[in-house]
Design a protein around this motif. Structure first.
Motif, mmCIF file in Angstrom:
data_model
loop_
_atom_site.group_PDB
_atom_site.id
_atom_site.type_symbol
_atom_site.label_atom_id
_atom_site.label_comp_id
_atom_site.label_asym_id
_atom_site.label_seq_id
_atom_site.Cartn_x
_atom_site.Cartn_y
_atom_site.Cartn_z
ATOM 1 N N GLU A 1 0.827 -1.213 0.000
ATOM 2 C CA GLU A 1 0.000 0.000 0.000
ATOM 3 C C GLU A 1 0.863 1.265 0.000
ATOM 4 O O GLU A 1 0.374 2.358 -0.311
ATOM 5 N N VAL B 1 2.925 3.923 -4.842
ATOM 6 C CA VAL B 1 1.981 4.811 -5.532
ATOM 7 C C VAL B 1 2.472 5.037 -6.956
ATOM 8 O O VAL B 1 3.621 5.451 -7.169
ATOM 9 N N GLY C 1 2.452 -3.391 -7.240
ATOM 10 C CA GLY C 1 2.017 -4.000 -5.990
ATOM 11 C C GLY C 1 1.575 -5.435 -6.182
ATOM 12 O O GLY C 1 1.918 -6.324 -5.391
ATOM 13 N N GLU C 2 0.810 -5.697 -7.242
ATOM 14 C CA GLU C 2 0.371 -7.063 -7.533
ATOM 15 C C GLU C 2 1.557 -7.964 -7.843
ATOM 16 O O GLU C 2 1.606 -9.123 -7.419
ATOM 17 N N ASN D 1 3.369 -8.794 -4.624
ATOM 18 C CA ASN D 1 2.600 -9.777 -3.849
ATOM 19 C C ASN D 1 2.829 -11.184 -4.393
ATOM 20 O O ASN D 1 2.968 -12.151 -3.632
#
Length: 332
Positions: free
Chosen positions: A13, A16, A306-307, A310
């Motif tokens: 998170e 950005v 971000g994906e 992960n």
């Protein structure tokens, strides 16, 4: 320019995707129009935050960069706008994407002496799989590890980018390789890359299996860049005078230790950090000539960093993840 910016260290998170000032080009710099940037576990460490690795925020990670020359500084010779290039991220200023603003952006500034003309047989996506993976493997196995022909080498975490490169570099030197991964499917793919033996560590004790494969003598070399609870079993798998090579700690950098194995078997624990421009160039040429294979490449748009991170943290992939600027979506 657009960039995937680390605004706050911690979870994804804190990433950005936003406008960010274009890099300032100094006399000795090359400005690179990024076409592809490979994702590595050090990008996870930079985003999470790690003791001994201070990062001044906001920051852009990403060191495995392929692209074209967008501009050159006044003192730069040998490069012109539009030239396809590959970046050696281990610069005099620090590692690109770890200490110097990196390539998870549309543009990145690099000292000209760390820019490599890209072999035209390679796409940008394929080239972005090379620097950290093959540069690390070549330096770790040859320069620091000094592996020998016919060594029996145990490779942990062999299904990732550095792991698949390590398997192939070791095999090219005439070593015998035991490759470890977390599923039968990954093990089958490692066999296709040349591993002599494979171990699914989710179903078997890799240390016991390697000991059995070695004829209960132990392996000559163990490559461990995972750390964590694999550390002591790696020591147990080694023969007398064996070598444990480490270049990272994706599962934890402060594992339980058992130094009895180190003194009783007179083991050598050898660290390896980074690589030289020659290592990256050698890896690039070997891939271009077909001597080394690249595993599956999974691409994400830069806005999906971000994906992608992960997925890397979940270890639910084989091969290399590459980010592509100016493209949204995902391709298997």
């Amino acid at each position: 320019m657009k960039a995937a910016v680390i605004e706050k260290q911690g979870g994804v998170e804190g990433l950005v995707y936003r406008d960010f000032p274009d890099p300032e080009v100094r006399p000795g710099d090359v400005l690179v129009n990024v076409k592809a940037c490979g994702l590595n576990y050090f990008d996870i460490f930079v985003r999470r935050g790690m003791p001994g690795l201070p990062v001044k925020l906001p920051f852009i990670s990403g060191g495995d960069i392929a692209g074209t020359v967008a501009a050159v500084g006044a003192e730069v010779r040998g490069f012109k706008v539009g030239d396809p290039i590959l970046v050696d991220p281990m610069t005099d200023e620090g590692m690109v994407g770890e200490e110097v603003q990196g390539g998870m952006a549309e543009l990145v500034r690099v000292q000209h002496q760390f820019v490599i003309p890209l072999d035209k047989r390679l796409s940008y996506e394929r080239a972005a799989c090379i620097p950290a993976n093959f540069g690390t493997a070549i330096r770790m196995l040859h320069t620091n590890g000094q592996i020998q022909k016919d060594d029996l080498i145990l490779v942990l975490g062999a299904s990732g980018g550095v792991g698949t490169a390590t398997v192939q570099v070791a095999k090219a030197h005439g070593a015998r390789v035991i490759a470890c991964a977390g599923s039968d499917d990954k093990c089958a793919r490692l066999k296709d890359l040349g591993a002599d033996h494979v171990v699914n560590y989710s179903a078997e004790d890799f240390s016991r299996k390697a000991w059995a494969i070695s004829g209960k003598k132990g392996v000559d070399v163990c490559v461990n860049f995972t750390g964590g609870d694999t550390w002591v079993p790696s020591l147990r798998a080694l023969k007398r005078y064996g070598k444990l090579l480490t270049c990272g700690a994706t599962a934890g950098f402060d594992p339980k230790e058992d130094i009895r194995y180190i003194w009783q078997r007179e083991l050598r624990v050898i660290g390896s950090n980074g690589y030289l421009k020659e290592d990256v160039t050698a890896g690039m040429l070997a891939v271009a000539e077909g001597k080394f294979q690249l595993p599956e490449i999974r691409t994400f748009g830069l806005s999906k960093l971000g994906e992608a991170e992960n997925l890397m943290e979940a270890r639910d992939f084989f091969g290399k993840i590459v980010l592509i600027p100016d493209w949204s979506g995902e391709q298997a």
